[in-house]
Design an enzyme around this catalytic site. Structure first.
Site, PDB file in Angstrom:
ATOM      1  N   HIS A  45       0.795 -74.274  -6.168  1.00  0.00           N
ATOM      2  CA  HIS A  45      -0.662 -74.116  -6.128  1.00  0.00           C
ATOM      3  C   HIS A  45      -1.345 -75.468  -6.353  1.00  0.00           C
ATOM      4  O   HIS A  45      -2.302 -75.814  -5.648  1.00  0.00           O
ATOM      5  CB  HIS A  45      -1.119 -73.130  -7.209  1.00  0.00           C
ATOM      6  CG  HIS A  45      -1.044 -71.698  -6.805  1.00  0.00           C
ATOM      7  ND1 HIS A  45       0.132 -71.006  -6.752  1.00  0.00           N
ATOM      8  CD2 HIS A  45      -2.020 -70.818  -6.441  1.00  0.00           C
ATOM      9  CE1 HIS A  45      -0.107 -69.757  -6.373  1.00  0.00           C
ATOM     10  NE2 HIS A  45      -1.400 -69.613  -6.178  1.00  0.00           N
TER      11      HIS A  45
ATOM     12  N   HIS B  23       2.189 -71.944 -15.364  1.00  0.00           N
ATOM     13  CA  HIS B  23       2.762 -73.292 -15.286  1.00  0.00           C
ATOM     14  C   HIS B  23       2.426 -74.080 -16.539  1.00  0.00           C
ATOM     15  O   HIS B  23       1.471 -73.753 -17.262  1.00  0.00           O
ATOM     16  CB  HIS B  23       2.226 -74.050 -14.064  1.00  0.00           C
ATOM     17  CG  HIS B  23       2.757 -73.543 -12.767  1.00  0.00           C
ATOM     18  ND1 HIS B  23       4.035 -73.817 -12.333  1.00  0.00           N
ATOM     19  CD2 HIS B  23       2.187 -72.783 -11.801  1.00  0.00           C
ATOM     20  CE1 HIS B  23       4.226 -73.239 -11.156  1.00  0.00           C
ATOM     21  NE2 HIS B  23       3.124 -72.602 -10.817  1.00  0.00           N
TER      22      HIS B  23
END
Length: 562
Positions: free
Chosen positions: A150, A201
């Site tokens: 992303h 993350h």
């Protein structure tokens, strides 16, 4: 006579848990699955993942709210492959061919190389608990964490968009330019920080992912025009060389230690890249394309077409993409297995781990397996998820993937070895033994007992209220991070000396943990070629296929702008 059921491979992780001693599994899994040159750097990076987790949990706890949960789970979709594969073709059909080609190059490269690195190092996401993972995608949690795809996508789009806004031939007004700059920055911050907020993350994941995206965009900005001229002005040898390089990269894509779907996404975008280059080369020579503002431009003029015809072109083009996938994918999955069996008999197959070979099944069953372009039947539920985001997003606590589970076991093994080492210094009394258990290093490598700290605190001094970070650093109960209780004085290295009842308890709890994971679907060898063909076709539709359809339906333009 009923057809015999297709034999399926044993992909149940519990089988492996039963074969290895419970205390050794977490420690040995990646050492046995990865070559030394991949295992060594992975082991050096694992402590960084563990160090990040309490800081991420403290940030999440301090800023989290229902509104932000909804916002970041929705904006995460703006960094997905599905979003880009639907939006990017619209750029080609609306006259922004140069922008569209550049975006395809940076995004396809970003998805491929971030997936390449994920499967190379096999690093887990920050652990849950203490983090809560907030997302609208069921497959995202099955992937490794490093680097963040992303973040790679968001940064590459923002950097390239800002570059295009400041090129000498940009006709955008100053006010609009400032507005687009603000939008690009907000978009990037929302995606990158959102990955931290959602617990998907760590800092290292998004930093490296962002750096990768920026690097790929810089390469495109510096050499993109030269690459396009190489494709357009040369013979078929030019796109053939590019296609050969892409296929070699697909072939050398690292084999992951766990059943991670990163390879599927890499193959899909490799196919898109092939289709774009083939379509650009052929369309530029077909006589249908315009040469302004760049070669192989799909004819478009808003004033000549008007908004109704422009919208009709976009709708028809998007429907072509979904129709192509809906028709070609099942056709290929049905027709390719016999061909693959012949190839396998000739000894020419190139099997990949976690992909079933054609000789082991009769046909590929229908299953929900494409997280890039959804099937037509899935579109209503997809739209519903956007209308009701709070109901569609999920908040999960606990391991989601095999990588998460193995990291949990690896940490349990670490705790046992540390406790054994501490207790080997001297034979403790009963109360000291209890203290050793309470003061055993937690997941984050520090002493973590509230009770121990309260006993040894100086009498009469005020005890400050712990901060969120301190609370997450002081998580001691094994159940908060682990699924197997710590047994003081034991270690995985000497598992044979542990009572058999303890080993059986470990095995039962490990089986329970793995049984709760979302099982990756069974994947078949024909799917690799199927994805390449399907997504190559999508790239070709974006460049040439849709332009031919527009012209056939009276939605095209023939006059070259003067």
């Amino acid at each position: 006579m009923s057809k015999p059921e297709s034999p399926l491979p044993s992909l149940n992780v519990v089988t492996n848990v039963e074969k290895l001693d419970a205390g050794l599994l977490g420690q040995s899994h990646y050492r046995t699955k990865l070559p030394l040159w991949r295992y060594t750097p992975r082991q050096r990076l694992i402590p960084l993942v563990r160090w990040e987790t309490p800081h991420l949990a403290a940030i999440q706890e301090s800023v989290r709210s229902p509104a932000l949960d909804t916002y970041f789970s929705i904006t995460a979709n703006l960094g997905t492959h599905t979003f880009f594969l639907v939006v990017l073709p619209i750029l080609f059909w609306s006259g922004y061919t140069n922008l569209g080609r550049g975006m395809v190059h940076v995004l396809a490269s970003g998805v491929f190389f971030s997936g390449f690195l994920k499967d190379m190092w096999c690093l887990p996401r920050p652990l849950s608990p203490p983090l809560h993972r907030i997302n609208m995608s069921h497959s995202a949690g099955l992937e490794y964490g490093f680097p963040s795809t992303h973040s790679t996508n968001a940064m590459s789009v923002a950097v390239y968009a800002l570059f295009m806004l400041h090129t000498p031939d940009s006709s955008v007004s100053s006010a609009v330019k400032i507005g687009l700059e603000v939008v690009s920055c907000c978009y990037t911050v929302s995606i990158v920080f959102g990955r931290l907020y959602c617990g998907m993350h760590g800092f290292f994941d998004v930093l490296v992912g962002s750096a990768l995206g920026a690097l790929l965009s810089i390469v495109q900005c510096l050499y993109g025009d030269s690459f396009d001229r190489f494709i357009h002005t040369g013979s078929f040898k030019a796109p053939a060389i590019v296609i050969l390089i892409i296929l070699v990269l697909v072939r050398i894509h690292p084999e992951p230690a766990d059943n991670c779907p990163c390879f599927d996404d890499s193959v899909a975008f490799a196919g898109v890249m092939i289709g774009i280059e083939l379509g650009t080369w052929h369309f530029g020579r077909s006589g249908r394309a315009w040469n302004e503002p760049v070669l192989a431009t799909v004819p478009f003029d808003l004033e000549a077409l008007g908004w109704p015809r422009t919208i009709a072109r976009i709708v028809i083009g998007v429907l072509m993409v979904f129709a192509w996938r809906e028709v070609m994918k099942p056709a290929l999955l049905k027709s390719l297995p016999p061909v693959f069996r012949v190839i396998e008999m000739l000894g020419l197959s190139l099997p990949r781990r976690f992909f079933v070979q054609a000789s082991e099944y009769q046909q590929v069953p229908n299953q929900k397996d494409d997280n890039v372009i959804p099937a037509v039947s899935e579109i209503p539920s997809l739209l519903t998820s956007f209308r009701h985001p709070r109901r569609s997003r999920s908040v999960s606590v606990g391991p989601q993937s095999e990588a998460d589970a193995y990291e949990t076991l690896a940490y349990r093994d670490k705790r046992r070895r540390q406790t054994k080492s501490e207790m080997a210094v001297a034979t403790p009394r009963i109360d000291e033994k209890s203290n050793a258990e309470e003061n055993a290093p937690g997941y984050f490598g520090i002493s973590t007992s509230h009770r121990a700290s309260s006993r040894h605190s100086t009498v009469g001094l005020p005890t400050p209220a712990p901060s969120n970070l301190d609370l997450y650093k002081s998580m001691t109960e094994p159940e908060q991070v682990l699924y197997t209780p710590l047994t003081p004085g034991t270690g995985s290295g000497s598992s044979s000396r542990r009572p058999s009842s303890e080993r059986r308890q470990d095995e039962r709890e490990e089986r329970e943990m793995f049984s709760k994971l979302e099982k990756p679907r069974v994947r078949y060898d024909v799917e690799v070629i199927t994805k390449l063909i399907v997504y190559t076709g999508i790239g070709w539709i974006a460049i040439e296929g849709a332009a031919i359809m527009f012209e056939t339906m009276g939605l095209g333009l023939e006059t070259q702008p003067g």
